[in-house]
Design an enzyme around this catalytic site. Structure first.
Site, PDB file in Angstrom:
ATOM      1  N   GLY A  72       0.872  -1.157   0.000  1.00 40.38           N
ATOM      2  CA  GLY A  72       0.000   0.000   0.000  1.00 40.38           C
ATOM      3  C   GLY A  72       0.912   1.210   0.000  1.00 40.38           C
TER       4      GLY A  72
ATOM      5  N   GLY B 117       3.350   3.161   1.316  1.00 35.00           N
ATOM      6  CA  GLY B 117       4.234   2.980   2.454  1.00 35.00           C
ATOM      7  C   GLY B 117       5.120   4.156   2.776  1.00 35.00           C
TER       8      GLY B 117
ATOM      9  N   ASP C 138      11.439   3.226   6.404  1.00 40.31           N
ATOM     10  CA  ASP C 138      11.425   4.460   7.192  1.00 40.31           C
ATOM     11  C   ASP C 138      10.484   5.516   6.625  1.00 40.31           C
ATOM     12  OD1 ASP C 138      12.810   5.404   4.965  1.00 40.31           O
ATOM     13  OD2 ASP C 138      14.731   5.582   5.990  1.00 40.31           O
ATOM     14  N   GLY C 139       9.866   5.217   5.451  1.00 37.83           N
ATOM     15  CA  GLY C 139       8.922   6.170   4.877  1.00 37.83           C
ATOM     16  C   GLY C 139       9.557   7.389   4.263  1.00 37.83           C
TER      17      GLY C 139
ATOM     18  N   ARG D  84       4.215  14.871  -6.434  1.00 35.50           N
ATOM     19  CA  ARG D  84       3.977  14.673  -7.865  1.00 35.50           C
ATOM     20  C   ARG D  84       2.535  15.041  -8.203  1.00 35.50           C
ATOM     21  NH1 ARG D  84       3.911   8.762  -6.584  1.00 35.50           N
ATOM     22  NH2 ARG D  84       6.116   8.633  -7.149  1.00 35.50           N
TER      23      ARG D  84
ATOM     24  N   ARG E 207      -4.377   2.457  -8.934  1.00 38.93           N
ATOM     25  CA  ARG E 207      -3.518   1.506  -9.627  1.00 38.93           C
ATOM     26  C   ARG E 207      -4.284   0.221  -9.951  1.00 38.93           C
ATOM     27  NH1 ARG E 207       1.698   2.822  -6.555  1.00 38.93           N
ATOM     28  NH2 ARG E 207       1.104   4.682  -5.409  1.00 38.93           N
TER      29      ARG E 207
ATOM     30  N   ASP F  67       1.247  -2.839  -9.098  1.00 44.51           N
ATOM     31  CA  ASP F  67       0.983  -1.703  -8.210  1.00 44.51           C
ATOM     32  C   ASP F  67       1.644  -0.431  -8.712  1.00 44.51           C
ATOM     33  OD1 ASP F  67       3.329  -3.332  -7.357  1.00 44.51           O
ATOM     34  OD2 ASP F  67       3.685  -1.643  -6.019  1.00 44.51           O
ATOM     35  N   ASN F  68       2.421  -0.536  -9.792  1.00 40.94           N
ATOM     36  CA  ASN F  68       3.054   0.642 -10.398  1.00 40.94           C
ATOM     37  C   ASN F  68       2.414   1.024 -11.727  1.00 40.94           C
ATOM     38  OD1 ASN F  68       4.896   1.047  -8.361  1.00 40.94           O
ATOM     39  ND2 ASN F  68       6.534  -0.095  -9.346  1.00 40.94           N
TER      40      ASN F  68
END
Length: 452
Positions: free
Chosen positions: A91, A93, A126-127, A180, A187, A253-254
């Site tokens: 998801g 992340g 770590d995001g 962005r 997706r 997922d991309n």
């Protein structure tokens, strides 16, 4: 907030999907927020180019809510096939959707982040985002936009003052948060998650959302949606090829449901027309190699078709999916003729020209950017001898679609090879010198304006 009153049209339809589609999250609190890049050209499309730098940092570095849109960031839920292995534990992340707004063409746009902190889907990450990763995404999106590839745009890059450790690059390294601008962040993996849990009502709700807000079509017909996605995805695959671009990680997922390229990690531009050229060092089997990208995108779209079987019969979905190959070939022809800078003539001649171009490039392994620069407008210089006879004949009679002088004025092709990317980053990493990046963006944008 000093937005353009005629251009800023905030929206929040994502909220209507309901909390089964996202998790409300909080952004990270960064030690610093140093503005490094703002894309006023993209910001103008949604009325945000008039923001002062302080306002810009407030919204895109500290993520204070924008007026009239989402009241807090939303991390989207999805699954996906990663290198053909299904993963239900992913998801958003290290990112979230922060705002929605309509652009000047009436398209719903999402403002999404990368490196904005941990979410419920961060797992052991770590995001965060490295500053180098942000710089690379700027270069990818700018170059793809210039080469007529549908892509997200990098709206903002802010350095955040944290030292990050990464196993695949020198560490510690500098950190950043990126924003962005995309035509949706839904997706294929979003649909896969609903199919996995067999949530029929939410699947219909998602189909209706995408049709209405991203395609401008009323209703909740899954077959209609699949046909639209097949068309857009075939075009994306074709334009990747004509641009010589290798995304590197074409997992489901991309793949954006609108056929817009996004999420740039180990991307590269291929030096030559080499079908086996890969971008990701971990793609040991060449699954997403340059020449296999149409197959990869088509396979991902087939996962959408499989997911939609939850609410639709198989036969019309298979019929829609079977259109991909037939749509890809003419889209590739169109994209190659666009890069050659010639006007289309008729289907057969155009197809022959595209195939002759591809055969010559594969046989000679000529540098792609040099070739398209030299041949732009249908002029094959005398230096192109052995291996170019078929292409020379195929070009006969084609007319330029734009003056050649506009493209060749610089005297050299505008390329984006990995060595130059590393040089641009080295100037930033070693001397905090951003002039090479700024100069390259200006060069790329000049190319885009010449080709447009």
């Amino acid at each position: 907030m000093p937005v353009s009153p005629q251009a800023y049209r905030p929206a929040a339809p994502l909220l209507a999907l309901g909390p089964n589609f996202w998790d409300a999250v909080a952004p990270a609190a960064f030690p610093e927020t140093r503005l490094r890049f703002r894309n006023d050209r993209a910001a103008a499309e949604i009325g945000l180019e008039t923001l002062g730098d302080d306002e810009w940092i407030k919204h895109f570095g500290r993520f204070e809510p924008m007026p009239g849109t989402l009241p807090q960031p939303l991390a989207l839920r999805y699954h996906g096939h990663q290198f053909r292995s299904y993963n239900p534990d992913i998801g958003d992340g290290r990112g979230f959707t922060f705002a929605q707004a309509y652009d000047r063409d009436g398209r719903l746009m999402d403002l999404g982040t990368k490196g904005s902190g941990q979410t419920p889907y961060s797992r052991f990450g770590d995001g965060r985002l490295t500053l180098k990763g942000g710089v690379r995404e700027i270069l990818a999106t700018e170059m793809l936009a210039a080469l007529n590839v549908p892509t997200s745009r990098t709206l903002s890059l802010i350095e955040t003052g944290e030292a990050l450790d990464r196993g695949d690059e020198p560490s510690p390294t500098r950190s950043a948060v990126l924003v962005r601008l995309s035509h949706g962040h839904i997706r294929i993996g979003t649909f896969q998650r609903l199919a996995y849990f067999r949530e029929e009502a939410d699947m219909r709700r998602l189909v209706a959302y995408v049709l209405r807000h991203l395609y401008g079509v009323q209703g909740d017909d899954p077959v209609r949606l699949l046909n639209l996605v097949v068309e857009r995805s075939a075009t994306l695959a074709a334009r990747y090829m004509a641009a010589g671009f290798v995304h590197g990680v074409l997992n489901s997922d991309n793949i954006n449901i609108t056929g817009e390229s996004f999420d740039y990690g180990p991307w590269r531009f291929a030096p030559t027309w080499d079908p086996g050229f890969t971008a990701a060092y971990f793609d040991h089997q060449g699954l997403y190699a340059f020449g296999r990208q149409p197959e990869a995108i088509g396979w991902d779209v087939s996962q959408l078709a499989s997911s939609l079987r939850l609410i639709a019969d198989s036969e019309p979905l298979i019929a829609a999916l079977d259109r991909f190959g037939g749509l890809f070939q003419p889209a590739l022809t169109e994209a190659i003729l666009w890069r050659l800078g010639v006007r289309p003539r008729d289907d057969r001649s155009d197809r022959d020209l595209a195939r002759a171009t591809e055969r010559a490039l594969r046989a000679t392994q000529a540098p792609l950017d040099r070739f398209f620069f030299d041949v732009f407008g249908g002029v094959l210089p005398a230096g192109y001898a052995d291996g170019w006879e078929e292409l020379r004949g195929a070009l006969d009679g084609y007319q330029r679609r734009t003056p050649r002088d506009h493209v060749v004025r610089a005297g050299a092709p505008c390329a984006m090879m990995i060595d130059e990317v590393e040089t641009i980053w080295a100037a930033i990493a070693e001397h905090d010198d951003w002039s090479m990046l700024e100069g390259k963006i200006a060069q790329i944008r000049a190319l885009g304006e010449a080709l447009a």
